[in-house]
Design a protein around this motif. Sequence first.
Motif, short mmCIF file in Angstrom:
data_model
loop_
_atom_site.label_atom_id
_atom_site.label_comp_id
_atom_site.label_asym_id
_atom_site.label_seq_id
_atom_site.Cartn_x
_atom_site.Cartn_y
_atom_site.Cartn_z
N ALA A 62 25.16 10.51 20.78
CA ALA A 62 26.00 11.17 21.74
C ALA A 62 27.52 10.60 21.57
O ALA A 62 28.32 11.24 21.38
CB ALA A 62 25.81 10.16 23.32
N SER A 63 27.51 9.53 21.06
CA SER A 63 28.61 8.98 20.26
C SER A 63 28.80 8.75 18.76
O SER A 63 30.07 8.69 18.78
CB SER A 63 29.46 7.58 21.69
OG SER A 63 28.64 6.84 20.83
N GLY A 64 27.87 8.09 18.13
CA GLY A 64 27.88 7.55 16.91
C GLY A 64 27.26 6.36 16.75
O GLY A 64 26.47 6.54 15.35
N GLY A 86 31.27 10.28 15.78
CA GLY A 86 31.71 10.75 17.40
C GLY A 86 30.28 11.62 18.27
O GLY A 86 31.02 11.61 19.35
N GLY A 87 29.61 11.74 17.22
CA GLY A 87 28.32 12.19 17.79
C GLY A 87 28.84 13.56 18.80
O GLY A 87 29.51 14.64 18.46
N THR A 88 27.62 13.92 19.91
CA THR A 88 27.57 14.64 20.59
C THR A 88 29.08 14.77 21.51
O THR A 88 30.18 15.91 21.73
CB THR A 88 26.64 14.83 20.93
OG1 THR A 88 25.44 15.06 20.40
CG2 THR A 88 26.53 16.44 21.83
N GLY A 89 29.41 14.80 21.27
CA GLY A 89 30.72 14.14 22.71
C GLY A 89 32.48 14.22 21.26
O GLY A 89 32.31 15.44 21.95
N TRP A 91 31.51 16.59 19.06
CA TRP A 91 31.28 17.85 18.99
C TRP A 91 31.27 18.93 20.20
O TRP A 91 32.18 19.72 19.93
CB TRP A 91 29.85 17.86 19.02
CG TRP A 91 29.36 19.49 18.77
CD1 TRP A 91 28.43 20.21 20.12
CD2 TRP A 91 29.10 20.23 17.71
NE1 TRP A 91 28.76 21.50 19.36
CE2 TRP A 91 28.69 21.32 17.71
CE3 TRP A 91 29.19 20.38 15.98
CZ2 TRP A 91 28.31 22.87 17.13
CZ3 TRP A 91 29.42 20.94 15.32
CH2 TRP A 91 29.32 22.55 16.09
N VAL A 92 31.68 18.46 21.72
CA VAL A 92 32.18 18.84 22.78
C VAL A 92 33.55 18.90 22.67
O VAL A 92 34.03 20.23 23.13
CB VAL A 92 31.48 18.84 24.07
CG1 VAL A 92 31.90 18.64 25.12
CG2 VAL A 92 29.71 18.46 24.03
N ARG A 93 33.96 17.43 22.47
CA ARG A 93 36.09 17.86 22.67
C ARG A 93 36.24 18.81 21.86
O ARG A 93 37.50 18.70 22.26
CB ARG A 93 35.94 16.18 22.31
CG ARG A 93 35.83 15.75 23.67
CD ARG A 93 36.57 13.80 23.13
NE ARG A 93 35.77 13.65 22.38
CZ ARG A 93 34.95 12.58 22.39
NH1 ARG A 93 34.27 12.46 23.60
NH2 ARG A 93 34.68 11.81 21.02
N SER A 94 35.99 19.08 20.79
CA SER A 94 36.22 19.77 19.47
C SER A 94 35.99 20.93 19.66
O SER A 94 36.73 22.15 19.10
CB SER A 94 35.45 19.62 18.09
OG SER A 94 34.30 19.66 17.65
N GLY A 95 35.29 21.50 21.13
CA GLY A 95 35.46 23.33 21.72
C GLY A 95 34.04 23.65 21.37
O GLY A 95 33.73 25.02 20.87
N ARG A 96 33.25 23.00 20.20
CA ARG A 96 32.00 24.20 19.67
C ARG A 96 31.07 24.11 20.49
O ARG A 96 30.53 23.78 21.89
CB ARG A 96 31.42 23.04 18.88
CG ARG A 96 32.45 22.36 17.72
CD ARG A 96 32.64 22.11 16.04
NE ARG A 96 33.43 21.88 15.37
CZ ARG A 96 33.95 22.09 14.72
NH1 ARG A 96 34.11 23.69 15.03
NH2 ARG A 96 35.35 22.02 13.81
#
Length: 107
Positions: A62-64, A86-89, A91-96
């Motif tokens: 989730a966060s690393g 930074g994990g999946t969080g 990834w999501v914040r970067s717009g992926r």
Amino acid sequence: MPEVQVQAFAAAQADGAFVLDVREPHEYVTGHVPGAQLIPVGQLPARVRDLPRDERIYVICASGNRSRVMTDLLTRNGFDALSVQGGTGEWVRSGRPVVVGPHPNAS
């Protein structure tokens, strides 16, 4: 600790890298990196034999935090592994893109 930033990870993921998600199933189904294989933290020590030894493994949570611990476990067992900062969080914040549901890829 071997880590990779999300931008470099995204390029590797787009090229077909092996992605290991170590979150719990209820976290995974709410959204994961496309193609990510799920093996929760508690199961990973017993399932290292299920992982490829001939390619780099990108470990994400989730966060690393969990991914750093599991990356350490993998590297001590001879795997080429990197933790995604930074994990999946991140990834999501970067717009992926993310996949929702229990399968690695969208159906």
